[in-house]
Design a protein around this motif. Structure first.
Motif, PDB file in Angstrom:
ATOM      1  N   LEU A 173       0.823  -1.209   0.000  1.00  0.00           N
ATOM      2  CA  LEU A 173       0.000   0.000   0.000  1.00  0.00           C
ATOM      3  C   LEU A 173       0.856   1.257   0.000  1.00  0.00           C
ATOM      4  N   VAL A 174       1.984   1.232   0.712  1.00  0.00           N
ATOM      5  CA  VAL A 174       2.837   2.417   0.838  1.00  0.00           C
ATOM      6  C   VAL A 174       4.280   2.038   0.533  1.00  0.00           C
ATOM      7  N   GLY A 175       4.923   2.837  -0.277  1.00  0.00           N
ATOM      8  CA  GLY A 175       6.340   2.640  -0.561  1.00  0.00           C
ATOM      9  C   GLY A 175       6.875   3.846  -1.306  1.00  0.00           C
ATOM     10  N   GLY A 176       8.179   4.075  -1.199  1.00  0.00           N
ATOM     11  CA  GLY A 176       8.750   5.209  -1.912  1.00  0.00           C
ATOM     12  C   GLY A 176      10.243   5.309  -1.708  1.00  0.00           C
ATOM     13  N   GLY A 177      10.890   6.050  -2.607  1.00  0.00           N
ATOM     14  CA  GLY A 177      12.324   6.231  -2.541  1.00  0.00           C
ATOM     15  C   GLY A 177      12.734   7.246  -1.493  1.00  0.00           C
ATOM     16  N   ILE A 178      13.883   6.996  -0.865  1.00  0.00           N
ATOM     17  CA  ILE A 178      14.448   7.923   0.113  1.00  0.00           C
ATOM     18  C   ILE A 178      15.265   8.949  -0.661  1.00  0.00           C
ATOM     19  N   ARG A 179      14.830  10.180  -0.682  1.00  0.00           N
ATOM     20  CA  ARG A 179      15.443  11.205  -1.517  1.00  0.00           C
ATOM     21  C   ARG A 179      16.151  12.261  -0.672  1.00  0.00           C
ATOM     22  N   GLY A 180      17.084  12.947  -1.325  1.00  0.00           N
ATOM     23  CA  GLY A 180      17.784  14.047  -0.656  1.00  0.00           C
ATOM     24  C   GLY A 180      18.339  13.636   0.686  1.00  0.00           C
ATOM     25  N   GLY A 181      18.145  14.472   1.684  1.00  0.00           N
ATOM     26  CA  GLY A 181      18.626  14.181   3.021  1.00  0.00           C
ATOM     27  C   GLY A 181      17.605  13.503   3.903  1.00  0.00           C
ATOM     28  N   ASP A 182      16.558  12.921   3.312  1.00  0.00           N
ATOM     29  CA  ASP A 182      15.530  12.263   4.106  1.00  0.00           C
ATOM     30  C   ASP A 182      16.065  11.006   4.782  1.00  0.00           C
ATOM     31  N   THR A 183      15.376  10.583   5.835  1.00  0.00           N
ATOM     32  CA  THR A 183      15.657   9.330   6.523  1.00  0.00           C
ATOM     33  C   THR A 183      14.573   8.323   6.164  1.00  0.00           C
ATOM     34  N   PRO A 184      14.780   7.038   6.481  1.00  0.00           N
ATOM     35  CA  PRO A 184      13.687   6.079   6.263  1.00  0.00           C
ATOM     36  C   PRO A 184      12.399   6.484   6.963  1.00  0.00           C
ATOM     37  N   LEU A 185      12.494   6.985   8.206  1.00  0.00           N
ATOM     38  CA  LEU A 185      11.283   7.356   8.931  1.00  0.00           C
ATOM     39  C   LEU A 185      10.587   8.550   8.301  1.00  0.00           C
ATOM     40  N   SER A 186      11.339   9.587   7.948  1.00  0.00           N
ATOM     41  CA  SER A 186      10.697  10.752   7.343  1.00  0.00           C
ATOM     42  C   SER A 186      10.080  10.386   5.995  1.00  0.00           C
ATOM     43  N   THR A 187      10.745   9.488   5.254  1.00  0.00           N
ATOM     44  CA  THR A 187      10.179   9.016   3.985  1.00  0.00           C
ATOM     45  C   THR A 187       8.891   8.247   4.229  1.00  0.00           C
ATOM     46  N   LEU A 188       8.907   7.379   5.229  1.00  0.00           N
ATOM     47  CA  LEU A 188       7.711   6.598   5.559  1.00  0.00           C
ATOM     48  C   LEU A 188       6.541   7.508   5.915  1.00  0.00           C
ATOM     49  N   LEU A 189       6.777   8.508   6.749  1.00  0.00           N
ATOM     50  CA  LEU A 189       5.706   9.418   7.155  1.00  0.00           C
ATOM     51  C   LEU A 189       5.159  10.186   5.957  1.00  0.00           C
ATOM     52  N   ARG A 190       6.047  10.646   5.079  1.00  0.00           N
ATOM     53  CA  ARG A 190       5.608  11.385   3.888  1.00  0.00           C
ATOM     54  C   ARG A 190       4.794  10.499   2.956  1.00  0.00           C
ATOM     55  N   GLU A 191       5.314   9.303   2.653  1.00  0.00           N
ATOM     56  CA  GLU A 191       4.631   8.419   1.715  1.00  0.00           C
ATOM     57  C   GLU A 191       3.307   7.913   2.286  1.00  0.00           C
ATOM     58  N   CYS A 192       3.239   7.700   3.586  1.00  0.00           N
ATOM     59  CA  CYS A 192       1.972   7.289   4.210  1.00  0.00           C
ATOM     60  C   CYS A 192       0.892   8.335   3.960  1.00  0.00           C
ATOM     61  N   HIS A 193       1.263   9.596   4.110  1.00  0.00           N
ATOM     62  CA  HIS A 193       0.297  10.672   3.885  1.00  0.00           C
ATOM     63  C   HIS A 193      -0.044  10.796   2.408  1.00  0.00           C
ATOM     64  N   GLU A 194       0.984  10.811   1.551  1.00  0.00           N
ATOM     65  CA  GLU A 194       0.762  11.090   0.131  1.00  0.00           C
ATOM     66  C   GLU A 194       0.049   9.947  -0.584  1.00  0.00           C
ATOM     67  N   GLU A 195       0.374   8.702  -0.245  1.00  0.00           N
ATOM     68  CA  GLU A 195      -0.152   7.574  -1.000  1.00  0.00           C
ATOM     69  C   GLU A 195      -1.417   6.972  -0.400  1.00  0.00           C
ATOM     70  N   ALA A 196      -1.588   7.089   0.923  1.00  0.00           N
ATOM     71  CA  ALA A 196      -2.715   6.401   1.545  1.00  0.00           C
ATOM     72  C   ALA A 196      -3.490   7.253   2.544  1.00  0.00           C
ATOM     73  N   GLY A 197      -3.108   8.530   2.701  1.00  0.00           N
ATOM     74  CA  GLY A 197      -3.821   9.384   3.639  1.00  0.00           C
ATOM     75  C   GLY A 197      -3.703   8.933   5.081  1.00  0.00           C
ATOM     76  N   ILE A 198      -2.608   8.247   5.422  1.00  0.00           N
ATOM     77  CA  ILE A 198      -2.396   7.761   6.784  1.00  0.00           C
ATOM     78  C   ILE A 198      -1.786   8.879   7.616  1.00  0.00           C
ATOM     79  N   SER A 199      -2.372   9.154   8.752  1.00  0.00           N
ATOM     80  CA  SER A 199      -1.903  10.242   9.600  1.00  0.00           C
ATOM     81  C   SER A 199      -0.528   9.937  10.171  1.00  0.00           C
ATOM     82  N   ARG A 200       0.202  10.989  10.537  1.00  0.00           N
ATOM     83  CA  ARG A 200       1.512  10.800  11.163  1.00  0.00           C
ATOM     84  C   ARG A 200       1.386  10.001  12.455  1.00  0.00           C
TER      85      ARG A 200
END
Length: 297
Positions: A173-200
């Motif tokens: 349901l959720v997945g995405g590339g880790i870009r720039g200076g992002d971390t796995p956690l910050s990427t996860l939080l961003r992709e959760c919101h963008e792809e599935a509307g999952i709250s932080r």
């Protein structure tokens, strides 16, 4: 490439500390940064390399050249070039390729490339150039699931048909590339919101459960390239009444499916390779019924 090279390694860790390509990729030119082999250049891309950016050295007895970035190694270069200047030159090269119509997957998304130590990034490059150069893409993959009375069901996404990679295939349901200076956690939080509307708040309940390292051949306008991926794998258990909100258009649809159905889809080759490995790992850990081969395309 052999079938063994396509088999994933799944390890119970939250990070692995090497972007180095330890073993040569048969038929591909090794790509070096100083004394580290960080990638493998597709034969169809050798002539597309910018000579102002890359050394292409043909060595006696070697069927393929050795490729290295210019300006980073005093053994090859008269002077060292600031990494930010190299980053900018790589970006201009990517834009020229895009404008010439030979980089159709251009994203305008910069990815940091690391070496063995990962103390700091080596350089930054447009994501669409990772496969031609055999460079490592770091991603996150999130298994969103429901577990009731020992029955496992998994939220399955169908990727948009407009995606440059694996359009229309089934995926986590959720997945995405880790870009720039992002971390796995910050990427996860961003992709959760963008792809599935999952709250932080809900996304922060995800548990890191492993790392998937994979390497496989992929198609490209110049022929065969290499896809290398390191996926940080997370699990998120949700309530039976959870419903995703498809926000950014990268997912066509999503459905909650029983694990047995997911196994059947994987066996039929409907899933992305990395998504299949992630979902299959979840099924093995939490129980599913029948097993199925993983990674079918």
């Amino acid at each position: 490439m052999t079938s063994e090279a396509m088999t994933p390694t799944i390890t119970p860790a939250t990070a692995l500390l090497s972007g180095v390509m330890r073993h040569p990729a048969p038929g591909f030119a090794p790509f070096w940064f100083r004394n580290e082999r960080i990638g493998a250049v597709s034969p169809g891309w050798i002539d597309r390399l910018d000579p102002q950016l890359f050394h292409v050295e043909h060595r006696p007895g070697s069927p393929l050249p050795h490729v290295a970035l210019r300006g980073v190694d005093r053994r090859r270069d008269a002077s060292i070039v600031p990494i930010e200047s190299i980053n900018q030159a790589l970006q201009r090269w990517a834009e020229r390729l895009r404008d010439a119509g030979v980089l159709p997957g251009y994203r305008d998304e910069s990815i940091l490339i690391y070496g063995a130590g990962e103390a700091q990034p080596l350089f930054r490059i447009e994501r669409a150039l990772l496969r031609p150069l055999g460079l490592l893409l770091r991603t996150v993959q999130l298994n969103v699931f429901v577990l009731e009375e020992r029955r496992l069901s998994i939220w399955v996404a169908r990727r948009s048909i407009s995606k440059a990679v694996d359009p229309g295939r089934l995926d986590c349901l959720v997945g995405g590339g880790i870009r720039g200076g992002d971390t796995p956690l910050s990427t996860l939080l961003r992709e959760c919101h963008e792809e599935a509307g999952i709250s932080r708040q809900l996304a922060r309940r995800a548990n890191p459960v492993g790392v998937i390292d994979s390497i496989a051949p992929a198609g490209d306008v110049a022929g065969t390239v290499i896809h290398r991926e390191r996926a940080m794998l997370y699990d998120l258990k949700v309530a039976p009444d959870f419903r995703p909100q498809l926000v950014d258009g990268e997912v066509e649809e999503a459905a909650l499916l029983e694990a047995e159905v997911v196994n059947q889809q994987i066996a039929a080759g409907y899933w992305t390779a990395e998504g299949a490995w992630a979902a299959g790992d979840l099924i093995r850990r939490l129980g599913s019924g029948s097993e199925a081969p993983l990674g079918g395309r």
